[in-house]
Enzyme design. Structure first.
Site, mmCIF file in Angstrom:
data_model
loop_
_atom_site.group_PDB
_atom_site.id
_atom_site.type_symbol
_atom_site.label_atom_id
_atom_site.label_comp_id
_atom_site.label_asym_id
_atom_site.label_seq_id
_atom_site.Cartn_x
_atom_site.Cartn_y
_atom_site.Cartn_z
ATOM 1 C CE LYS A 9 40.382 39.106 25.544
ATOM 2 N NZ LYS A 9 40.638 38.014 26.510
ATOM 3 C CE1 TYR A 39 40.635 44.908 25.291
ATOM 4 C CE2 TYR A 39 40.182 43.703 23.270
ATOM 5 C CZ TYR A 39 40.303 43.733 24.644
ATOM 6 O OH TYR A 39 40.097 42.584 25.369
HETATM 7 O O1 0WD Z 1 36.681 44.766 31.175
HETATM 8 C C1 0WD Z 1 37.227 43.715 31.458
HETATM 9 N N1 0WD Z 1 37.903 43.586 32.594
HETATM 10 C C2 0WD Z 1 37.108 42.564 30.523
HETATM 11 C C3 0WD Z 1 37.959 41.492 30.625
HETATM 12 C C4 0WD Z 1 36.063 42.620 29.479
HETATM 13 C C5 0WD Z 1 36.021 41.458 28.636
HETATM 14 C C6 0WD Z 1 36.914 40.437 28.763
HETATM 15 N N2 0WD Z 1 37.875 40.462 29.752
HETATM 16 C C7 0WD Z 1 38.785 39.324 29.835
HETATM 17 C C8 0WD Z 1 40.254 39.626 29.886
HETATM 18 O O2 0WD Z 1 40.768 39.944 28.608
HETATM 19 C C9 0WD Z 1 40.789 38.302 30.395
HETATM 20 O O3 0WD Z 1 40.816 37.351 29.333
HETATM 21 O O4 0WD Z 1 38.545 38.610 31.026
HETATM 22 C C10 0WD Z 1 39.703 37.883 31.383
HETATM 23 C C11 0WD Z 1 40.031 38.137 32.836
HETATM 24 O O5 0WD Z 1 40.437 39.469 33.010
HETATM 25 P P1 0WD Z 1 40.110 40.357 34.301
HETATM 26 O O6 0WD Z 1 39.400 39.580 35.295
HETATM 27 O O7 0WD Z 1 39.556 41.612 33.800
HETATM 28 O O8 0WD Z 1 41.580 40.741 34.809
HETATM 29 P P2 0WD Z 1 42.552 40.172 35.954
HETATM 30 O O9 0WD Z 1 41.871 40.128 37.260
HETATM 31 O O10 0WD Z 1 43.789 41.008 35.851
HETATM 32 O O11 0WD Z 1 42.855 38.693 35.485
HETATM 33 C C12 0WD Z 1 43.627 38.384 34.353
HETATM 34 C C13 0WD Z 1 44.755 37.503 34.807
HETATM 35 C C14 0WD Z 1 46.113 38.089 35.160
HETATM 36 O O12 0WD Z 1 46.118 39.121 35.882
HETATM 37 P P3 0WD Z 1 47.314 40.244 35.749
HETATM 38 O O13 0WD Z 1 46.486 41.499 35.808
HETATM 39 O O14 0WD Z 1 48.111 39.959 36.966
HETATM 40 O O15 0WD Z 1 48.066 40.142 34.451
HETATM 41 O O16 0WD Z 1 45.296 36.669 33.831
HETATM 42 C C15 0WD Z 1 46.368 36.006 34.474
HETATM 43 C C16 0WD Z 1 46.788 36.827 35.648
HETATM 44 O O17 0WD Z 1 46.384 36.278 36.822
HETATM 45 N N3 0WD Z 1 47.548 35.873 33.663
HETATM 46 C C17 0WD Z 1 48.202 34.722 33.585
HETATM 47 N N4 0WD Z 1 47.954 33.521 34.136
HETATM 48 C C18 0WD Z 1 48.830 32.538 33.876
HETATM 49 N N5 0WD Z 1 49.913 32.708 33.122
HETATM 50 C C19 0WD Z 1 49.318 34.981 32.785
HETATM 51 C C20 0WD Z 1 50.198 33.900 32.554
HETATM 52 N N6 0WD Z 1 51.298 34.030 31.807
HETATM 53 N N7 0WD Z 1 49.300 36.283 32.398
HETATM 54 C C21 0WD Z 1 48.214 36.821 32.938
#
Ligand code: 0WD
Length: 255
Positions: free
Chosen positions: A163, A156
């Protein structure tokens, strides 16, 4: 009346239908919230538009890459124009370069460290600043975090440090925005298979460990995170701010 009737919430961080932000949107939508969405760049516009048009037609869709102060400003300006006020903000955004997740933490590059902090932690501060003047009747700000902020979890790395900064930011923001009736909380979710999770090595074995050791003996369902976000967005949680709430089947309590 429905829990979120008459409340307007901006959702940031939908990339596809597996995104945690999308599960949160569904919970809020089912309880009567009016929603707007931001997406990161043209890359994601079509995907997010398809989802929103199919399931929540009429929701506003705004481009916002959180590395750009101009885009944050114009996104919240659009909200101000269309809605005049805002009741909730869901920040579900994080990013780290895959080379910084793959390599040992001590090898993290200066660039990679700064980028992870910028997108995964500072963006919450920037968005809270932009949301504050719109939350005229108080409001609720929610962000997404992970246990790797407080424990060393394999691979991580730089994201764990980001985080930790995010969770500390939640506390400082909660302290300063509380007098305006704005609450700020984080949800610490158990591992969920999403696009972002693809960057984490050995994700399958992480899910396996959770199934074996979490008190509930299963992994986290995104809908459970959605319903906790619904609680945190609604007046049911009016006494809660500055907290990190775990939605992880109890995994974090196990030694
Ligand atoms: O196990 C998990 N999936 C966990 C996720 C467990 C605990 C927490 N999280 C957190 C992540 O760290 C994040 O903060 O939940 C949040 C959402 O993550 P997610 O739903 O797992 O992942 P995803 O569907 O990929 O959404 C995150 C999105 C980005 O997706 P990608 O994969 O394309 O990087 O964050 C957005 C983007 O849509 N993002 C941004 N939005 C605006 N500006 C940017 C940016 N520069 N960079 C990434």
């Amino acid at each position: 009346a429905k829990l979120m009737e008459g409340k307007r919430v901006l959702i940031m961080g939908v990339a596809n239908k597996r995104s945690i932000a999308w599960a949160i949107a569904k919970s809020l939508h089912n309880h009567g919230a009016e929603l707007a969405f931001t997406y990161q760049g043209e890359r994601l516009e079509r995907k997010v538009r398809e989802l929103v048009d199919a399931e929540m037609p009429g929701s506003m869709l705004i481009e916002c890459d959180v590395t750009s102060d101009e885009q944050i400003q114009s996104a919240f300006h659009k909200i101000e124009e269309e809605w005049g006020s805002l009741d909730g903000l869901v920040h579900s955004i994080a990013f780290a370069k895959s080379e910084d997740l793959d390599a040992p933490f001590y090898q993290t590059s200066r660039d990679g460290y700064a980028l992870a902090q910028d997108i995964s932690a500072y963006s919450l501060v920037a968005c809270a600043k932009a949301a504050k003047p719109l939350m005229k009747n108080g409001g609720s700000i929610i962000t997404m975090t992970y246990l790797g902020s407080e424990r060393v979890l394999p691979n991580y790395n730089v994201m764990g440090v980001a985080k930790a900064a995010l969770e500390a930011s939640v506390r400082y923001l909660a302290s300063e925005l509380g007098p305006e009736g704005i609450r700020v909380n984080a949800i610490s979710a158990g591992p969920i298979r999403t696009l972002a999770a693809k960057g984490v090595k050995d994700f399958n074995s992480i899910l396996h460990v959770v199934e074996e050791r979490a008190p509930l003996r299963r992994t986290t369902d995104p809908a459970e995170v959605g319903d906790t976000a619904l609680f945190l967005c609604s007046d049911l949680s009016r006494g809660i701010t500055g907290e990190v709430i775990f939605v992880d089947g109890g995994f974090n309590i196990m030694g």
